[in-house]
Design a protein around this motif. Structure first.
Motif, mmCIF file in Angstrom:
data_model
loop_
_atom_site.group_PDB
_atom_site.id
_atom_site.type_symbol
_atom_site.label_atom_id
_atom_site.label_comp_id
_atom_site.label_asym_id
_atom_site.label_seq_id
_atom_site.Cartn_x
_atom_site.Cartn_y
_atom_site.Cartn_z
ATOM 1 N N ASP A 199 70.961 72.992 99.614
ATOM 2 C CA ASP A 199 70.199 72.913 99.733
ATOM 3 C C ASP A 199 70.391 71.766 98.177
ATOM 4 O OD1 ASP A 199 69.898 72.879 102.296
ATOM 5 O OD2 ASP A 199 67.765 74.112 101.808
ATOM 6 N N SER A 200 69.779 72.171 96.750
ATOM 7 C CA SER A 200 69.621 71.848 95.551
ATOM 8 C C SER A 200 71.099 70.933 95.674
ATOM 9 C CB SER A 200 69.289 72.800 94.696
ATOM 10 O OG SER A 200 70.412 73.893 94.582
ATOM 11 N N LEU A 201 72.602 71.174 96.135
ATOM 12 C CA LEU A 201 73.594 70.526 95.559
ATOM 13 C C LEU A 201 73.335 69.483 96.703
ATOM 14 C CD1 LEU A 201 77.115 70.310 94.541
ATOM 15 C CD2 LEU A 201 77.315 71.644 96.723
ATOM 16 N N VAL A 202 73.017 68.718 97.832
ATOM 17 C CA VAL A 202 72.567 67.961 98.378
ATOM 18 C C VAL A 202 71.992 66.843 98.151
ATOM 19 C CG1 VAL A 202 71.731 67.162 100.583
ATOM 20 C CG2 VAL A 202 73.284 69.322 101.147
ATOM 21 N N LYS A 203 70.234 67.739 97.300
ATOM 22 C CA LYS A 203 69.249 66.363 96.429
ATOM 23 C C LYS A 203 70.164 66.324 95.559
ATOM 24 C CE LYS A 203 66.043 69.155 98.380
ATOM 25 N NZ LYS A 203 64.504 70.387 98.478
ATOM 26 N N GLY A 204 71.092 66.214 94.926
ATOM 27 C CA GLY A 204 71.430 66.214 93.503
ATOM 28 C C GLY A 204 72.566 64.901 93.897
ATOM 29 N N VAL A 205 73.333 65.697 94.664
ATOM 30 C CA VAL A 205 74.350 64.406 95.047
ATOM 31 C C VAL A 205 73.937 63.544 95.513
ATOM 32 C CG1 VAL A 205 76.138 63.534 97.425
ATOM 33 C CG2 VAL A 205 75.963 66.323 95.869
ATOM 34 N N GLU A 206 72.842 63.780 96.787
ATOM 35 C CA GLU A 206 71.048 62.106 96.964
ATOM 36 C C GLU A 206 71.068 61.313 95.991
ATOM 37 O OE1 GLU A 206 69.145 63.996 99.817
ATOM 38 O OE2 GLU A 206 70.100 63.677 101.143
ATOM 39 N N MET A 207 70.468 62.137 94.676
ATOM 40 C CA MET A 207 70.325 61.072 93.572
ATOM 41 C C MET A 207 70.935 60.190 92.613
ATOM 42 S SD MET A 207 67.652 64.045 92.034
ATOM 43 C CE MET A 207 68.053 63.873 90.644
ATOM 44 N N ILE A 208 72.303 61.579 92.710
ATOM 45 C CA ILE A 208 73.636 60.236 92.495
ATOM 46 C C ILE A 208 73.913 59.149 92.510
ATOM 47 C CG2 ILE A 208 75.940 60.989 91.531
ATOM 48 C CD1 ILE A 208 74.896 63.555 90.807
ATOM 49 N N ILE A 209 74.013 59.254 93.952
ATOM 50 C CA ILE A 209 74.460 58.257 95.628
ATOM 51 C C ILE A 209 73.497 56.931 94.626
ATOM 52 C CG2 ILE A 209 74.318 57.307 97.149
ATOM 53 C CD1 ILE A 209 75.266 59.720 98.357
ATOM 54 N N ARG A 210 71.957 57.413 95.228
ATOM 55 C CA ARG A 210 70.802 56.309 94.763
ATOM 56 C C ARG A 210 70.981 55.982 93.399
ATOM 57 N NH1 ARG A 210 67.683 60.274 97.376
ATOM 58 N NH2 ARG A 210 67.027 61.344 95.567
ATOM 59 N N ASN A 211 72.090 56.913 92.312
ATOM 60 C CA ASN A 211 72.396 56.063 91.160
ATOM 61 C C ASN A 211 73.086 55.656 91.026
ATOM 62 O OD1 ASN A 211 71.995 56.187 88.470
ATOM 63 N ND2 ASN A 211 72.818 58.050 88.134
ATOM 64 N N LEU A 212 73.811 55.424 91.226
ATOM 65 C CA LEU A 212 75.817 55.217 91.285
ATOM 66 C C LEU A 212 74.874 53.511 92.646
ATOM 67 C CD1 LEU A 212 77.624 57.425 92.417
ATOM 68 C CD2 LEU A 212 78.390 56.094 90.394
ATOM 69 N N GLN A 213 74.073 53.298 93.195
ATOM 70 C CA GLN A 213 73.533 51.743 94.028
ATOM 71 C C GLN A 213 73.031 51.305 93.805
ATOM 72 O OE1 GLN A 213 71.924 54.093 97.971
ATOM 73 N NE2 GLN A 213 73.434 54.247 98.870
ATOM 74 N N ASP A 214 71.991 51.852 91.778
ATOM 75 C CA ASP A 214 71.646 51.015 91.689
ATOM 76 C C ASP A 214 72.205 50.656 90.472
ATOM 77 O OD1 ASP A 214 68.671 52.226 92.587
ATOM 78 O OD2 ASP A 214 68.415 53.588 91.181
ATOM 79 N N ILE A 215 73.594 51.305 90.111
ATOM 80 C CA ILE A 215 74.408 50.860 89.147
ATOM 81 C C ILE A 215 75.356 49.184 89.300
ATOM 82 C CG2 ILE A 215 76.526 50.988 88.002
ATOM 83 C CD1 ILE A 215 75.443 54.204 87.466
ATOM 84 N N ILE A 216 75.931 49.762 90.403
ATOM 85 C CA ILE A 216 75.850 48.638 91.191
ATOM 86 C C ILE A 216 75.426 47.283 91.590
ATOM 87 C CG2 ILE A 216 78.273 49.724 91.951
ATOM 88 C CD1 ILE A 216 77.106 50.312 94.853
ATOM 89 N N SER A 217 74.250 47.366 91.904
ATOM 90 C CA SER A 217 73.305 46.320 92.731
ATOM 91 C C SER A 217 73.134 45.600 91.205
ATOM 92 C CB SER A 217 71.633 46.953 92.956
ATOM 93 O OG SER A 217 71.186 46.257 92.958
ATOM 94 N N SER A 218 72.999 46.108 89.977
ATOM 95 C CA SER A 218 72.394 45.744 88.572
ATOM 96 C C SER A 218 73.373 44.387 88.842
ATOM 97 C CB SER A 218 72.130 46.369 88.133
ATOM 98 O OG SER A 218 73.612 47.525 87.385
ATOM 99 N N GLU A 219 74.299 45.178 89.075
ATOM 100 C CA GLU A 219 76.350 44.285 88.486
ATOM 101 C C GLU A 219 76.411 43.355 89.447
ATOM 102 O OE1 GLU A 219 78.284 44.373 86.058
ATOM 103 O OE2 GLU A 219 76.653 45.255 85.143
#
Length: 197
Positions: free
Chosen positions: A120-140
């Motif tokens: 469960d903590s792995l899934v939560k960590g991966v979801e946080m990373i996905i949101r982070n990546l989406q923020d990065i591409i959105s800023s571009e």
């Protein structure tokens, strides 16, 4: 009468002298004029030579100036070419730097879940990373293509068709891979399945 004859003789002599003197005077005048013309020709030649020398010097200055400008332009072109090459080489540096943080987080999540065996903590960590990546591409300026409703070949790539009664004709049934635009330009069309009867 003798006096008159003597006077006439003297007068004739004077006239003769004058006649003889006239051609000499004209000859002298002509010689003087010729001397002036020679002087004028020499002066004109000197002026022309001076003008030609000035024009040659001016032409040489123009040539030198042109050569310097040409050399400056070539140096400028080489410098710009080198800068452009550097720009191409490191153009992705900014975006890669942004992604490195997400990569670090992903590695930490895998490492933490390996030691704790907490899925469960792995899934939560991966979801946080996905949101982070989406923020990065959105800023571009990258946005996800909406893939619901009617199929649009400009934004969607139909990989397969399906006769599904729950959808209208030419409507997107399923998204197989998300598509993206960058600042309005399609950089990857969405791969979809479309309803066809």
């Amino acid at each position: 009468m003798q006096d008159n004859e003597i006077k006439e003789e003297i007068l004739e002599e004077k006239i003769e002298e004058q006649k003889e003197n006239i051609p000499e005077a004209e000859e002298v005048k002509l010689q003087e004029d010729c001397g002036c013309e020679e002087k004028n020709e020499e002066e004109n030649e000197k002026i022309i030579k001076d003008d030609v020398e000035k024009l040659k010097a001016e032409l040489e200055d123009w040539k030198q100036s042109y050569m310097r400008k040409q050399a400056d332009f070539q140096n400028f072109s080489k410098r710009k070419e080198k800068e452009l090459e550097e720009l191409r080489k490191f153009s992705s540096e900014k975006i890669i730097t942004k992604f490195l943080g997400s990569l670090d987080n992903l590695e930490r999540a895998v490492e933490a879940s390996s030691s704790t065996k907490d899925f469960d903590s792995l899934v939560k960590g991966v979801e946080m990373i996905i949101r982070n990546l989406q923020d990065i591409i959105s800023s571009e300026g990258v946005e996800e293509i909406k893939s619901v409703g009617e199929y649009d070949p400009q934004y969607h790539h139909a990989v397969s068709v399906e006769d599904n009664p729950d959808f209208k004709e030419n409507e997107i049934v399923r998204v197989l891979q998300k598509g993206y635009t960058m600042k309005g330009k399609v950089i990857r069309p969405a791969m979809v399945t479309v309803k066809k009867a």
